[in-house]
Motif scaffolding. Structure first.
Motif, PDB file in Angstrom:
ATOM      1  N   ASN A 220       0.797  -1.216   0.000  1.00 53.51           N
ATOM      2  CA  ASN A 220       0.000   0.000   0.000  1.00 53.51           C
ATOM      3  C   ASN A 220       0.837   1.278   0.000  1.00 53.51           C
ATOM      4  O   ASN A 220       0.338   2.337   0.318  1.00 53.51           O
ATOM      5  CB  ASN A 220      -0.929   0.017   1.216  1.00 53.51           C
ATOM      6  N   ARG A 221       2.091   1.163  -0.362  1.00 52.30           N
ATOM      7  CA  ARG A 221       2.928   2.359  -0.387  1.00 52.30           C
ATOM      8  C   ARG A 221       2.446   3.328  -1.448  1.00 52.30           C
ATOM      9  O   ARG A 221       2.017   2.945  -2.528  1.00 52.30           O
ATOM     10  CB  ARG A 221       4.368   1.976  -0.689  1.00 52.30           C
ATOM     11  N   LYS A 222       2.557   4.599  -1.131  1.00 52.29           N
ATOM     12  CA  LYS A 222       2.169   5.638  -2.082  1.00 52.29           C
ATOM     13  C   LYS A 222       3.279   5.905  -3.089  1.00 52.29           C
ATOM     14  O   LYS A 222       3.023   6.162  -4.256  1.00 52.29           O
ATOM     15  CB  LYS A 222       1.836   6.933  -1.338  1.00 52.29           C
ATOM     16  N   ARG A 223       4.536   5.880  -2.579  1.00 50.99           N
ATOM     17  CA  ARG A 223       5.661   6.147  -3.440  1.00 50.99           C
ATOM     18  C   ARG A 223       6.808   5.197  -3.081  1.00 50.99           C
ATOM     19  O   ARG A 223       6.877   4.708  -1.954  1.00 50.99           O
ATOM     20  CB  ARG A 223       6.179   7.575  -3.259  1.00 50.99           C
ATOM     21  N   ALA A 224       7.695   5.006  -4.012  1.00 51.59           N
ATOM     22  CA  ALA A 224       8.886   4.224  -3.735  1.00 51.59           C
ATOM     23  C   ALA A 224       9.884   5.097  -2.971  1.00 51.59           C
ATOM     24  O   ALA A 224       9.828   6.326  -3.041  1.00 51.59           O
ATOM     25  CB  ALA A 224       9.510   3.735  -5.039  1.00 51.59           C
ATOM     26  N   THR A 225      10.770   4.462  -2.268  1.00 52.74           N
ATOM     27  CA  THR A 225      11.780   5.226  -1.533  1.00 52.74           C
ATOM     28  C   THR A 225      12.751   5.842  -2.524  1.00 52.74           C
ATOM     29  O   THR A 225      13.010   5.310  -3.610  1.00 52.74           O
ATOM     30  CB  THR A 225      12.554   4.324  -0.556  1.00 52.74           C
ATOM     31  N   LYS A 226      13.295   6.965  -2.146  1.00 50.03           N
ATOM     32  CA  LYS A 226      14.215   7.693  -3.015  1.00 50.03           C
ATOM     33  C   LYS A 226      15.536   6.918  -3.116  1.00 50.03           C
ATOM     34  O   LYS A 226      16.084   6.491  -2.112  1.00 50.03           O
ATOM     35  CB  LYS A 226      14.477   9.069  -2.439  1.00 50.03           C
ATOM     36  N   MET A 227      15.995   6.737  -4.332  1.00 51.13           N
ATOM     37  CA  MET A 227      17.246   5.987  -4.544  1.00 51.13           C
ATOM     38  C   MET A 227      18.421   6.927  -4.400  1.00 51.13           C
ATOM     39  O   MET A 227      18.370   8.087  -4.817  1.00 51.13           O
ATOM     40  CB  MET A 227      17.240   5.331  -5.919  1.00 51.13           C
ATOM     41  N   LYS A 228      19.489   6.403  -3.829  1.00 46.93           N
ATOM     42  CA  LYS A 228      20.743   7.189  -3.728  1.00 46.93           C
ATOM     43  C   LYS A 228      21.446   7.157  -5.063  1.00 46.93           C
ATOM     44  O   LYS A 228      21.475   6.161  -5.751  1.00 46.93           O
ATOM     45  CB  LYS A 228      21.639   6.597  -2.641  1.00 46.93           C
ATOM     46  N   GLU A 229      22.036   8.281  -5.419  1.00 49.40           N
ATOM     47  CA  GLU A 229      22.723   8.359  -6.713  1.00 49.40           C
ATOM     48  C   GLU A 229      24.156   8.041  -6.609  1.00 49.40           C
ATOM     49  O   GLU A 229      24.828   8.104  -5.716  1.00 49.40           O
ATOM     50  CB  GLU A 229      22.541   9.763  -7.286  1.00 49.40           C
TER      51      GLU A 229
END
Length: 105
Positions: free
Chosen positions: A96-105
């Motif tokens: 049920n996540r709204k967004r994926a976690t931000k990936m490190k660059e």
């Protein structure tokens, strides 16, 4: 040489004390003397006293013997029973996540 004892968190100690208190109340509701219950469970009175105080030094077998004599042995089956429920909850949280976690660059 003395045995090393694992240090328990205050929350764990609180749970053990609560469980010991509940066992003591169950014994008193059944109007059983501590000596009689200890004899029936084939443990010493001191061990029963330690169980009722919620001390962590008592073996799970002694707890099981006391619960058996009190007619509460099925309560042992409730220990760690909710693991499946936790896994189901975690799976629904991931789905049920709204967004994926931000990936490190």
């Amino acid at each position: 040489m003395a045995k090393k004892r694992k240090r328990l968190t205050p929350d764990t100690e609180r749970v053990l004390k609560k469980m010991g208190n509940q066992i003591k109340k169950a014994r008193l509701r059944r109007n059983l003397r501590a000596e009689v219950l200890a004899e029936q469970a084939d443990i010493s009175k001191g061990t029963l006293t330690a169980i009722e105080k919620g001390l962590a030094t008592v073996s799970i077998g002694a707890y099981a013997a006391v619960l058996q004599e009190l007619g509460m042995v099925e309560d042992l089956g409730l220990i760690a029973l909710d693991e499946d429920g936790k896994q189901r909850y975690q799976k629904t949280c991931y789905m049920n996540r709204k967004r994926a976690t931000k990936m490190k660059e």
